[in-house]
Design an enzyme around this catalytic site. Structure first.
Site, short mmCIF file in Angstrom:
data_model
loop_
_atom_site.label_atom_id
_atom_site.label_comp_id
_atom_site.label_asym_id
_atom_site.label_seq_id
_atom_site.Cartn_x
_atom_site.Cartn_y
_atom_site.Cartn_z
N GLU A 1 11.87 -37.35 20.91
CA GLU A 1 11.70 -35.48 20.96
C GLU A 1 10.55 -35.92 22.10
OE1 GLU A 1 10.17 -32.09 20.94
OE2 GLU A 1 9.17 -33.72 20.08
N GLN B 1 -1.36 -28.38 9.73
CA GLN B 1 -0.36 -29.69 9.33
C GLN B 1 -0.92 -31.24 9.70
OE1 GLN B 1 3.10 -28.11 10.08
NE2 GLN B 1 3.62 -27.70 8.28
N LEU C 1 11.46 -27.65 8.23
CA LEU C 1 10.60 -27.90 7.00
C LEU C 1 11.30 -29.13 6.50
CD1 LEU C 1 8.86 -27.61 4.59
CD2 LEU C 1 10.79 -26.72 3.32
N ALA C 2 12.05 -29.59 6.74
CA ALA C 2 13.24 -31.34 6.91
C ALA C 2 11.86 -32.28 7.71
CB ALA C 2 14.09 -30.85 7.15
N HIS D 1 13.74 -33.76 16.73
CA HIS D 1 12.44 -34.06 16.37
C HIS D 1 12.31 -34.85 14.71
CE1 HIS D 1 8.49 -32.27 15.00
NE2 HIS D 1 8.67 -32.15 16.66
#
Length: 353
Positions: free
Chosen positions: A24, A114, A297-298, A321
């Protein structure tokens, strides 16, 4: 897993070489590498950072993520400057404490957070984060997503966190603030999300700052019609004008086992009903999929699951991604990551290699 994930003796450590243009080709390659480098003690060198983007190299949010990771892990860094397409990062020991970082633009505070949260969970003492910049822009999960979707899964995995957004910061002005409080953990528990359970509530919020509230009214009309929402499950959040201009729709689906959120941002020249229809369409696609977690979320759960050492979940979309993220994780951690299809459901399964 141990307190620091499989950290190796200094004389056994080799530098991991990464291509920032692979797969990606975005900033997630760098962010995942920073997180896992801090946790494993493995240095890395990344070249061609974001080479395929309109503005390649490190932007403000990427640079701040590097600087923040370096401060937290007492790292040695080469190439940490705006526009740099090559970076070398050699971590030291993770430490907790109080940290404050300012992106200085509308760059995403949530993506910086994150990057840091998984590492700070393994610090020897509690930590407090304050990150200033953008909290709501179309190229990253908004602060609400971290608080209402990402955080519950962290807590389910044994983490004690408190994520808050004292001030919203929209693109292009920025000026927002994201705060995170964390307690150390010995390990993260694995999660298995085969299904999401029954839908408990579907809720819509239309936020406006520095723009007429009638825009939010028109957006909610569309969403109420699309999902038969009542006045109790839909609301307008009128923020201080100084926080804008900005408009975002937050469409939250709370299930028995997990929460999902779809967002859509107002754009100049695009009618409010069209923005709402976009959000409604994305949420309907997720509801129809029957999967436990959505596309974004995955991707985020994959890193946490790999740090835990094993886990599994069904997902609505397998994006490039996520595939790229998996490749970076495999370079740092001894885990097997498999993407399969079972009973017409996409499944991600992580286990010890």
């Amino acid at each position: 897993m141990n307190k620091i994930v499989d950290k190796k003796p200094a004389d056994e450590v080799t530098c991991i070489e990464l291509d920032g243009a692979s797969g990606e080709g975005g900033g997630q390659i760098l962010r995942t590498a920073l997180t896992l480098s801090m946790l494993t003690g493995q240095p890395f060198r990344i070249q061609r950072i974001r080479a395929g983007r309109a503005k390649p190299g490190l932007l403000r949010q990427h640079l701040v993520a590097v600087q923040a990771a370096a401060e937290i892990s007492q790292a040695t860094v080469h190439g940490a400057e705006l526009g740099s397409q090559t970076l070398e990062f050699t971590p030291g020991v993770i430490r907790g404490g109080e940290f404050s970082f300012d992106i200085g633009s509308a760059g995403s505070t949530t993506l910086v957070a994150q990057t840091l949260i998984p590492a700070l969970l393994f610090a020897p003492q509690p930590s407090s984060l304050c990150i200033r910049g953008g909290t709501h822009n179309g190229m990253a999960p908004p602060a609400d997503f971290l608080r209402e979707v990402y955080q519950p899964l962290l807590q389910r995995m044994g983490a004690q966190t408190e994520i808050d957004c004292p001030r919203y910061g929209f693109y292009p002005a920025g000026g927002g603030e994201l705060t995170v409080q964390l307690q150390p953990v010995d390990k993260l528990r694995s999660v298995h999300l085969k299904d999401r359970g029954v839908l408990r509530i579907l809720h819509a919020t239309a936020c406006v700052a520095g723009i007429p509230p009638r825009i939010a009214v028109r957006e909610l009309e569309v969403l109420r019609d699309a999902f038969q929402l009542s006045r109790d499950t839909s609301r307008i959040l009128e923020l201080p004008a100084a926080w804008g201009p900005g408009n975002v729709i937050l469409l939250r689906a709370e299930f028995e086992h997990v929460t999902e959120m779809v967002t859509a941002f107002g754009q100049k020249g695009v009618p409010a009903p069209q923005i709402a229809q976009q959000a409604a369409g994305e949420m309907q696609e997720f509801l129809d999929s029957k999967a436990a977690v959505g596309e974004y979320l995955a991707d985020q759960l994959l890193l946490l699951t790999a740090i835990a050492g094993e886990g599994s979940y069904t997902m609505s979309v397998l994006s490039e991604h996520t595939r790229t993220n998996a490749e970076v994780i495999r370079r740092f951690l001894p885990v097997s990551i498999q993407f399969t299809e079972e009973a017409k459901q996409l499944v991600c399964m992580v286990s010890a290699a």
